[in-house]
Design a protein around this motif. Structure first.
Motif, PDB file in Angstrom:
ATOM      1  N   VAL A   1      19.624  41.742  17.762  1.00 20.49           N
ATOM      2  CA  VAL A   1      19.552  40.302  18.032  1.00 20.49           C
ATOM      3  C   VAL A   1      18.727  40.044  19.289  1.00 20.49           C
ATOM      4  O   VAL A   1      17.826  39.192  19.305  1.00 20.49           O
ATOM      5  CB  VAL A   1      20.973  39.722  18.183  1.00 20.49           C
TER       6      VAL A   1
ATOM      7  N   ILE B   1      22.821  31.764  20.624  1.00 19.10           N
ATOM      8  CA  ILE B   1      22.844  33.129  20.075  1.00 19.10           C
ATOM      9  C   ILE B   1      22.745  34.152  21.190  1.00 19.10           C
ATOM     10  O   ILE B   1      23.461  35.155  21.211  1.00 19.10           O
ATOM     11  CB  ILE B   1      21.702  33.319  19.054  1.00 19.10           C
TER      12      ILE B   1
ATOM     13  N   LEU C   1      15.242  37.872  19.656  1.00 19.49           N
ATOM     14  CA  LEU C   1      15.185  36.757  20.602  1.00 19.49           C
ATOM     15  C   LEU C   1      14.083  36.973  21.628  1.00 19.49           C
ATOM     16  O   LEU C   1      13.325  36.059  21.955  1.00 19.49           O
ATOM     17  CB  LEU C   1      16.529  36.606  21.319  1.00 19.49           C
TER      18      LEU C   1
ATOM     19  N   SER D   1      18.203  37.245  26.752  1.00 19.80           N
ATOM     20  CA  SER D   1      18.094  38.261  25.700  1.00 19.80           C
ATOM     21  C   SER D   1      17.955  39.650  26.295  1.00 19.80           C
ATOM     22  O   SER D   1      18.485  40.623  25.764  1.00 19.80           O
ATOM     23  CB  SER D   1      16.906  37.952  24.785  1.00 19.80           C
TER      24      SER D   1
ATOM     25  N   ASN E   1      25.448  36.904  22.181  1.00 19.65           N
ATOM     26  CA  ASN E   1      25.061  38.314  22.182  1.00 19.65           C
ATOM     27  C   ASN E   1      25.476  39.001  23.479  1.00 19.65           C
ATOM     28  O   ASN E   1      26.006  40.117  23.469  1.00 19.65           O
ATOM     29  CB  ASN E   1      23.546  38.415  21.972  1.00 19.65           C
TER      30      ASN E   1
END
Lengths: 199, 346
Positions: free
Chosen positions: B217, B332, B221, B183, B336
């Protein structure tokens, strides 16, 4: 001897000798200890100290990678395997024949001598890809990795991918079935048994 | 090495300054950890329509002192069949790694000790104790090393709950490290540096330049993974009372248990500072509010958020935790990173 003392009293020299001493002691414990916990703890802390060498040399990025990869991931996986043992008891080791120990010990000693003797020729050692002043460590590593060492890098990535897929296949049998539900129906065990019989 | 950063233009950082900074971090963060327990109990109490601690001192303020005296004077028990050395070392690992991680993030503004103070007068105390130019990775790596505290504690204490706690430590921390790393990779790609100072400067353009708007996002995260890495509800499976008594901390009492606690609170503060610097504009001035007040406010907000979430959500099961990590958050995070890469290229 004078050189040694002079280097001992600089910051880098002192840190180097301290870290080397501690690393050797810790790895010695790792090898010699009969106790799972001692071996694991000393191996992990030895890995932390090795990252200290990278920091002394100004290779911050590699030092941090050493921390994250070896201490954070690899050692943690070892320790996960160690949970199958009773960690509070000593383990009886099966001692193999003396000849094997002799040969392996002799070879290691030879290696050590060679490693210690190598700095005699330190003037003939040249850094092919020295650090650039003002450019970050990560950038330097990245440039070398994506130019000269591109093929080994990609091959390593492919090998990891293969290992990952193999791991998923090995572990992933019957992954779509819930163990809890099997227990509830009390049929899970029978099902597994019948499958074994079929094999 | 790197001279273009903000720290490079400031007065020279001396060894004495760094030492003072280290002592300051140790003293203040330990105290804040103690005060944090009081705040946590009060906030949870108000959210659940209770009063919380009220008896010791006005509004229960002296509860911290009472707790401290209890922790320091409680009998120190080492179980009979435990591995005594590792049992004693484990809490120190938790506390030490938490504070070492704090050495690479900006804590409090930099200042100069006034000249009239003898001996130390005029010493410059930096904002970051050790400004390594791979700051973010160093903090994440040190927090990763922190998993050895609960792990060794659980394995050394000859207690089944402890072993289960240790196993949960290993899976939870290892899994969520992946999410944290992935992330935070997207903002790192945007900045092109691993230094927290560079992150701060990249967001100096005011409210709209905060990375939370470009990377919402990644921000969410990172927060979720941060909760898991600091062992906060709803992810506090390591010491979930209803299932594993107290997990890795079952056999601990007194100050050894206290060190686990201080380590956990120090990690909460570290994650809060990281989130504030990476996503919420760091210690830049905000209008008329000075930068150091802004970062205190942001850290306080994240700290409050952790308490809020604890009051609002129930625990999750271990299998739900793993499902969330590998089947939801990781895909995800990867998507991203790929999308960020494509946007940067185009």
């Amino acid at each position: 001897m004078e050189n040694f003392l002079a280097s001992l009293f600089t910051f880098q020299g002192f840190a180097f000798y301290l870290f080397s001493f501690l690393t050797i002691i810790l790895f010695w414990i790792t090898v010699m200890s009969n106790n799972v916990l001692y071996a694991m703890t000393s191996l992990a802390s030895g890995m932390v100290l090795i990252s200290g060498f990278f920091f002394i040399l100004g290779a911050d990025f590699l030092g941090v990678v050493q921390l994250i990869v070896y201490v954070g991931a690899v050692m943690a996986l070892y320790s996960f395997a160690m949970m199958f043992f009773d960690a509070t008891r000593e383990i009886k080791e099966k001692n193999t024949s003396g000849a094997v120990v002799f040969v392996l010990g002799g070879l290691s000693a030879l290696m050590l001598v060679l490693m210690f003797a190598a700095p005699i020729h330190s003037e003939s050692i040249q850094a092919l890809y020295p650090m650039h002043e003002g450019v970050g460590n990560a950038q330097d590593v990245g440039i070398v990795l994506f130019t000269k060492y591109l093929v080994p890098f990609e091959v390593a990535a492919l090998m990891l991918l293969v290992a990952m897929i193999a791991g998923i296949i090995l572990a992933g049998k019957k992954m779509d079935q819930s163990l809890t539900e099997m227990m509830d129906e009390d049929a899970g065990e029978d099902e597994i048994l019948t499958q074994k019989d079929e094999k | 090495m790197e001279t273009t950063t903000l720290i490079g233009q400031l007065p020279e950082v001396t060894a004495v300054g760094v030492a003072i900074k280290a002592i300051l971090i140790l003293a203040i963060i330990s105290a804040v950890a103690g005060f944090g327990t009081y705040l946590e109990r009060k906030v949870l109490a108000f959210m659940q329509r209770r009063l919380g601690p009220m008896h010791v001192g006005p509004y229960g303020l002296l509860q911290i002192a009472a707790d401290g005296i209890k922790l320091f004077t409680k009998e120190d028990i080492v179980p009979q069949h435990a591995n005594a050395v590792i049992f004693k070392v484990a809490p120190v690992i938790t506390a030490a790694t938490a504070f070492i991680a704090l050495s690479a993030v900006p804590v409090f503004p930099d200042f100069r000790i006034p000249e009239f103070i003898p001996v130390l007068g005029g010493t410059f105390v930096p904002s970051i104790a050790s400004d390594v130019n791979v700051g973010i990775l160093f903090v994440l790596g040190m927090m990763a090393a922190g998993l050895y505290g609960p792990l060794l504690a659980g394995m050394a204490q000859a207690n089944k709950w402890g072993i289960i706690g240790a196993a949960r430590t290993a899976i939870q921390f290892l899994s969520y490290e992946v999410i944290t790393g992935l992330s935070i990779l997207a903002p790192i790609m945007l900045v092109g540096s691993l230094s927290l100072v560079d992150f701060n400067e990249a967001q100096s353009g005011g409210f709209t330049s905060w990375f939370v708007w470009q990377q919402p996002v990644a921000f969410i995260l990172f927060l979720i993974a941060g909760f898991a890495e600091t062992n906060r509800t709803p992810f506090d499976l390591l010491e979930h009372e209803a299932e594993v008594i107290s997990g890795y901390a079952t056999e601990y009492s007194g100050m050894r248990w206290g060190m686990f606690f201080i380590g956990e609170y120090a990690n909460m503060i570290t994650i809060s500072i990281l989130a504030a610097v990476v996503f919420l504009g760091g210690y830049n001035d905000f209008g008329f509010i000075a930068g150091w007040i802004m970062i205190l406010l942001k850290v306080a907000f994240f700290f409050f958020l952790m308490l809020w979430v604890r009051a609002a959500w129930p625990h999750v099961r271990p299998d739900q935790l793993m499902w969330l990590c590998w089947k939801v958050l990781m895909p995800i995070a990867v998507i991203n990173v790929v999308v960020t890469g494509i946007v940067i290229m185009v």
